[in-house]
Design a protein around this motif. Structure first.
Motif, PDB file in Angstrom:
ATOM      1  N   UNK A  69      18.515   0.577  18.672  1.00  0.00           N
ATOM      2  CA  UNK A  69      18.633  -0.626  17.847  1.00  0.00           C
ATOM      3  C   UNK A  69      17.429  -0.730  16.919  1.00  0.00           C
ATOM      4  N   UNK A  70      17.674  -1.368  15.797  1.00  0.00           N
ATOM      5  CA  UNK A  70      16.620  -1.597  14.799  1.00  0.00           C
ATOM      6  C   UNK A  70      16.031  -0.317  14.230  1.00  0.00           C
ATOM      7  N   UNK A  71      16.787   0.773  14.317  1.00  0.00           N
ATOM      8  CA  UNK A  71      16.372   2.027  13.695  1.00  0.00           C
ATOM      9  C   UNK A  71      17.460   2.439  12.697  1.00  0.00           C
TER      10      UNK A  71
ATOM     11  N   UNK B 266      29.476   3.595  12.831  1.00  0.00           N
ATOM     12  CA  UNK B 266      28.530   3.250  13.896  1.00  0.00           C
ATOM     13  C   UNK B 266      27.308   2.492  13.402  1.00  0.00           C
ATOM     14  N   UNK B 267      27.118   2.404  12.082  1.00  0.00           N
ATOM     15  CA  UNK B 267      25.924   1.761  11.538  1.00  0.00           C
ATOM     16  C   UNK B 267      26.295   0.902  10.332  1.00  0.00           C
ATOM     17  N   UNK B 268      25.559  -0.191  10.119  1.00  0.00           N
ATOM     18  CA  UNK B 268      25.857  -1.093   8.994  1.00  0.00           C
ATOM     19  C   UNK B 268      25.341  -0.559   7.662  1.00  0.00           C
ATOM     20  N   UNK B 269      24.256   0.176   7.674  1.00  0.00           N
ATOM     21  CA  UNK B 269      23.676   0.638   6.402  1.00  0.00           C
ATOM     22  C   UNK B 269      23.111   2.048   6.542  1.00  0.00           C
TER      23      UNK B 269
ATOM     24  N   UNK C 116      13.997   7.116  13.183  1.00  0.00           N
ATOM     25  CA  UNK C 116      15.397   7.033  12.751  1.00  0.00           C
ATOM     26  C   UNK C 116      16.313   7.469  13.890  1.00  0.00           C
ATOM     27  N   UNK C 117      17.581   7.102  13.755  1.00  0.00           N
ATOM     28  CA  UNK C 117      18.672   7.737  14.489  1.00  0.00           C
ATOM     29  C   UNK C 117      19.229   8.829  13.574  1.00  0.00           C
ATOM     30  N   UNK C 118      19.018  10.085  13.921  1.00  0.00           N
ATOM     31  CA  UNK C 118      19.520  11.179  13.102  1.00  0.00           C
ATOM     32  C   UNK C 118      20.821  11.701  13.715  1.00  0.00           C
TER      33      UNK C 118
ATOM     34  N   UNK D  34      15.525   9.560  17.905  1.00  0.00           N
ATOM     35  CA  UNK D  34      16.841   9.759  18.548  1.00  0.00           C
ATOM     36  C   UNK D  34      17.651  10.730  17.703  1.00  0.00           C
ATOM     37  N   UNK D  35      18.199  11.737  18.349  1.00  0.00           N
ATOM     38  CA  UNK D  35      19.025  12.747  17.682  1.00  0.00           C
ATOM     39  C   UNK D  35      20.379  12.787  18.357  1.00  0.00           C
ATOM     40  N   UNK D  36      21.418  12.539  17.577  1.00  0.00           N
ATOM     41  CA  UNK D  36      22.801  12.575  18.069  1.00  0.00           C
ATOM     42  C   UNK D  36      23.473  13.777  17.417  1.00  0.00           C
TER      43      UNK D  36
END
Length: 428
Positions: A279-281, A297-300, A340-342, A366-368
């Protein structure tokens, strides 16, 4: 013709058999612990590839295929569905074990649907001298010859019906199989169908084809290349843009742009991705296609994509808060930062070397990593763990029933960082 006793299924879906001379034989169309007669398709010094022709002693897991041409599209039509998912789980474990990665307990997730799941099908063509007509066809495995088909059990009936209408008009207009390369059909969840025909010549008769589907386009494709590439648009009928809803958001995509072929299974994976985000990333979605991961999965999010069509649709699908960058991933290294969430969903070859090196150097928190090839996925995850990531969770999904292919999802978190003295510090 070889007579062999099969052993274990290996990644790629072939079964290993050992020949009397010590060579390994990889057999397609056979299952474990069967005795089969197989036709050799490739000979090398240390191994042979073959296709099962006659099953003399069948496995208890063998079932009858629905399609005569199943080896061309879905060689695991002969495997019971429960056993298919078990085999896929084991094959994934095997390739990660080879990289020294012990995966947590998991089962390949499935929605239980075995047939009619593909929203995209590509057909070739065949002319038969006996009937003097053109038919739909698939290439035979291990050869340049073709097998005539009347559709596919993997496709929804709306695609098969459109394909039959098309081939009937081809024969009415006297169009030769040799004038065409291939045709791609695509359908939405609502049953709307669009098609893209690739041809070798600018015949007037081709432009007379008039299909009762939402959209149809004809592309001249360079006959010097075997690939179906768009060289010149010859006809546009209707609208070749489809839409599908994911989590209540409508996504537009084209007949030739990248969009997942099994949307219900895709939504299962997206739920896991959404739950894994910090969250918040901010979220960076590389290899984004039309934006269906990042925007779901993300707003922006920031979306990064190379393909022209996919970029155009991504911009159409995104709102003002999202950013779409038209460039290859290896040229977008500046967006790879720590906090970031990458999200990455690369092609089968896995991560580009430059991108992988950048990720290992910067180590986003975080890496997805979603993948359609478990072997390259395992290779890249091994490098990421070596660089200081921990594997938080792992899932696999049966996006492609009746084939050996799966989608895998690894969620990794940076487990430490370097301080100013070059020593590792644990994240708090």
């Amino acid at each position: 013709m070889l007579r062999v006793k099969t052993d274990k299924i290996v990644p790629g879906g072939r079964v290993v058999a050992r020949l009397d001379d010590g060579r390994v034989c990889f057999v397609l169309g056979a299952l474990e612990n069967e005795v089969v007669e197989a036709v050799i398709t490739k000979k090398k010094r240390s191994y042979i590839e073959a296709i099962a022709a006659n099953v003399l002693e069948p496995s208890m897991h063998r079932v009858s295929p629905k399609d005569d041409a199943y080896l061309s599209t879905s060689p695991w039509q002969v495997v019971a569905f429960k056993r298919e998912n078990e085999l896929k789980t084991q094959m994934i474990r095997d390739v990660f074990d080879q990289q020294g990665i012990k995966l947590p307990d998991f089962d390949v997730k499935s929605d239980g649907e075995e047939w009619a799941y593909r929203n995209k099908m590509e057909f070739s063509f065949w002319w038969s001298p006996e009937t003097d007509k053109v038919d739909l066809a698939f290439y035979k495995r291990g050869s340049n010859s073709k097998i005539v088909v009347d559709g596919s059990s993997l496709a929804p009936e709306c695609i098969n019906e459109a394909a039959r209408e098309f081939i009937a008009q081809v024969n009415e207009l006297g169009i030769r199989a040799g004038d065409m390369k291939s045709i791609v059909f695509r359908s939405s969840a609502q049953g709307q169908v669009v098609a893209s025909l690739f041809v070798k010549t600018e015949l007037d008769s081709l432009t007379k084809i008039d299909l009762s589907i939402q959209g149809f386009e004809i592309w001249l494709s360079d006959k010097r290349s075997p690939a179906s590439v768009r060289t010149k648009l010859l006809k546009m009928q209707g609208d070749t843009t489809l839409t599908d809803d994911i989590f209540g958001k409508t996504f537009a995509y084209g007949v030739n742009s990248f969009f997942q072929i099994n949307v219900p299974m895709y939504e299962l994976a997206l739920k896991d991705i959404r739950a894994s985000l910090l969250v918040n990333q901010p979220a960076i979605d590389m290899f984004s296609g039309v934006g269906s991961i990042g925007l779901s999965v993300s707003k922006s999010p920031v979306l990064i994509e190379l393909d022209n069509d996919s970029v155009s649709y991504a911009r159409q699908n995104a709102d003002a808060s999202a950013e779409v960058l038209h460039m290859p991933s290896e040229k977008a290294l500046d967006v790879v930062v720590e906090e970031i969430n990458l999200i990455v969903d690369p092609p089968r070859a896995g991560l580009n070397k430059k991108l992988l090196t950048k990720i290992c150097e910067v180590r986003p928190r975080r890496l997805i990593y979603m993948s359609c090839d478990a072997a390259t996925h395992a290779r890249d995850v091994s490098a990421l763990i070596e660089a200081g990531y921990s594997l938080d969770s792992f899932n696999a999904y049966n996006f492609f029933p009746k084939t050996p292919h799966t989608e895998t999802l690894a969620v990794l978190t940076r487990s430490d960082r370097m301080n100013s003295h070059g020593n590792k510090e644990q994240d708090s």
